[in-house]
Design a protein around this motif. Structure first.
Motif, PDB file in Angstrom:
ATOM      1  N   VAL A  90       0.691  -1.087  -0.063  1.00 18.17           N
ATOM      2  CA  VAL A  90      -0.114  -0.142   0.037  1.00 18.17           C
ATOM      3  C   VAL A  90       1.052   1.318  -0.026  1.00 18.17           C
ATOM      4  CG1 VAL A  90      -1.951   1.286   1.307  1.00 18.17           C
ATOM      5  CG2 VAL A  90      -1.628  -1.181   1.168  1.00 18.17           C
ATOM      6  N   ASP A  91       2.048   1.196   0.773  1.00 15.01           N
ATOM      7  CA  ASP A  91       2.677   2.376   0.631  1.00 15.01           C
ATOM      8  C   ASP A  91       4.129   1.953  -0.019  1.00 15.01           C
ATOM      9  OD1 ASP A  91       5.245   4.024   1.679  1.00 15.01           O
ATOM     10  OD2 ASP A  91       3.992   4.516   3.283  1.00 15.01           O
ATOM     11  N   SER A  92       4.586   2.797  -1.026  1.00 19.61           N
ATOM     12  CA  SER A  92       5.413   2.401  -2.336  1.00 19.61           C
ATOM     13  C   SER A  92       6.910   2.319  -1.552  1.00 19.61           C
ATOM     14  CB  SER A  92       5.627   3.437  -3.452  1.00 19.61           C
ATOM     15  OG  SER A  92       5.851   4.981  -2.797  1.00 19.61           O
ATOM     16  N   ARG A  93       7.163   2.693  -0.405  1.00 20.60           N
ATOM     17  CA  ARG A  93       8.381   2.559   0.337  1.00 20.60           C
ATOM     18  C   ARG A  93       8.609   1.476   0.599  1.00 20.60           C
ATOM     19  NH1 ARG A  93       7.398   7.416   4.676  1.00 20.60           N
ATOM     20  NH2 ARG A  93       5.449   6.139   4.600  1.00 20.60           N
ATOM     21  N   SER A 110      -0.041   3.459  10.067  1.00 24.57           N
ATOM     22  CA  SER A 110       0.007   2.342   8.754  1.00 24.57           C
ATOM     23  C   SER A 110       0.914   1.587   8.956  1.00 24.57           C
ATOM     24  CB  SER A 110      -0.113   3.301   7.286  1.00 24.57           C
ATOM     25  OG  SER A 110       0.212   2.295   6.196  1.00 24.57           O
ATOM     26  N   PRO A 112       9.841   6.650  10.879  1.00 23.80           N
ATOM     27  CA  PRO A 112       9.468   6.140   9.403  1.00 23.80           C
ATOM     28  C   PRO A 112      10.167   4.664   9.081  1.00 23.80           C
ATOM     29  CG  PRO A 112       9.710   8.279   9.179  1.00 23.80           C
ATOM     30  CD  PRO A 112      10.315   8.300  10.422  1.00 23.80           C
ATOM     31  N   GLU A 156      -6.111  -2.205   4.397  1.00 28.00           N
ATOM     32  CA  GLU A 156      -4.689  -1.940   4.883  1.00 28.00           C
ATOM     33  C   GLU A 156      -4.612  -2.298   6.527  1.00 28.00           C
ATOM     34  OE1 GLU A 156      -1.443   1.780   5.303  1.00 28.00           O
ATOM     35  OE2 GLU A 156      -3.428   2.319   4.730  1.00 28.00           O
ATOM     36  N   GLY A 216       1.478  -0.107   5.941  1.00 24.21           N
ATOM     37  CA  GLY A 216       2.036   0.023   4.691  1.00 24.21           C
ATOM     38  C   GLY A 216       1.656  -1.086   3.745  1.00 24.21           C
ATOM     39  N   CYS A 230       4.717   2.972   8.895  1.00 24.39           N
ATOM     40  CA  CYS A 230       4.902   3.794   7.484  1.00 24.39           C
ATOM     41  C   CYS A 230       4.139   5.085   7.623  1.00 24.39           C
ATOM     42  CB  CYS A 230       4.016   2.965   6.368  1.00 24.39           C
ATOM     43  SG  CYS A 230       4.898   1.566   5.917  1.00 24.39           S
ATOM     44  N   CYS A 231       5.068   5.913   8.271  1.00 25.33           N
ATOM     45  CA  CYS A 231       4.834   7.245   8.467  1.00 25.33           C
ATOM     46  C   CYS A 231       5.635   8.248   7.699  1.00 25.33           C
ATOM     47  CB  CYS A 231       4.875   7.592   9.993  1.00 25.33           C
ATOM     48  SG  CYS A 231       6.397   7.228  11.008  1.00 25.33           S
ATOM     49  N   ASN A 232       5.121   9.557   7.701  1.00 23.98           N
ATOM     50  CA  ASN A 232       6.040  10.214   6.737  1.00 23.98           C
ATOM     51  C   ASN A 232       7.164  10.942   7.388  1.00 23.98           C
ATOM     52  OD1 ASN A 232       4.623   9.635   4.296  1.00 23.98           O
ATOM     53  ND2 ASN A 232       3.073  10.849   5.002  1.00 23.98           N
TER      54      ASN A 232
END
Length: 154
Positions: free
Chosen positions: A10-13, A52, A114, A96, A54, A36-38
């Motif tokens: 879900v998170d491209s990282r 999240s 992150p 998610e 991710g 999965c935080c910014n």
């Protein structure tokens, strides 16, 4: 038991900046879930936050569930556990995976970065008994109807 479970990123990282979900060692029971935080999150004492993971999963087997647990070291050393203590992922849930993170410390804040490994996901078999409703039980155990904690401390 071999079981195939679909994982959707879900998170491209995830898989680029952060590691793909996997078992840390051949004997690990769970896969680490990452925050999965910014940006860094300062989690104040006795506060919770939803973060999240991710990923989303599709278990697609009614005899298996996913269970989310805190990481032992974070819980013991830092007071970081799950807000719901244990999370359950039903086999038909495909959204998610979100992590309710609780800082149970009373004085110290905790910094979530992150990509930090923040929880773990374990897959377990489910037993679904058929219920037989009765007026009374046929066998009487020594414990019987005695209440919670009746056996004492030791």
């Amino acid at each position: 038991m071999n079981l195939n479970i679909d994982i959707k990123i879900v998170d491209s990282r995830i898989g680029t900046i952060f590691s793909l979900p996997d078992y840390s060692t051949p004997f690990s029971s769970g896969i680490d879930l990452r925050a999965c935080c910014n940006k860094k999150i300062l989690l104040y004492p006795n506060k919770t936050i939803l973060i999240s993971s991710g990923i989303a999963i599709n278990i697609n087997n009614s005899m298996v569930t996913g269970m989310i647990f805190p990481r032992s070291g974070l819980g013991h050393k830092c007071g970081i556990v799950l807000g719901n203590l244990v999370g359950i992922i039903d086999s038909d849930f495909q959204g998610e995976i979100m992590l309710s993170i609780w800082n149970r410390q009373t004085e110290c804040s905790f910094c979530i970065e992150p990509g930090m490994r923040i929880a773990q996901l374990v897959f377990v078999p489910i037993i679904k008994p058929k219920f037989h409703f009765v007026e009374k039980f046929n066998n009487v155990t020594k414990r019987g109807k005695l209440g919670f904690g009746h056996t004492g401390k030791f």
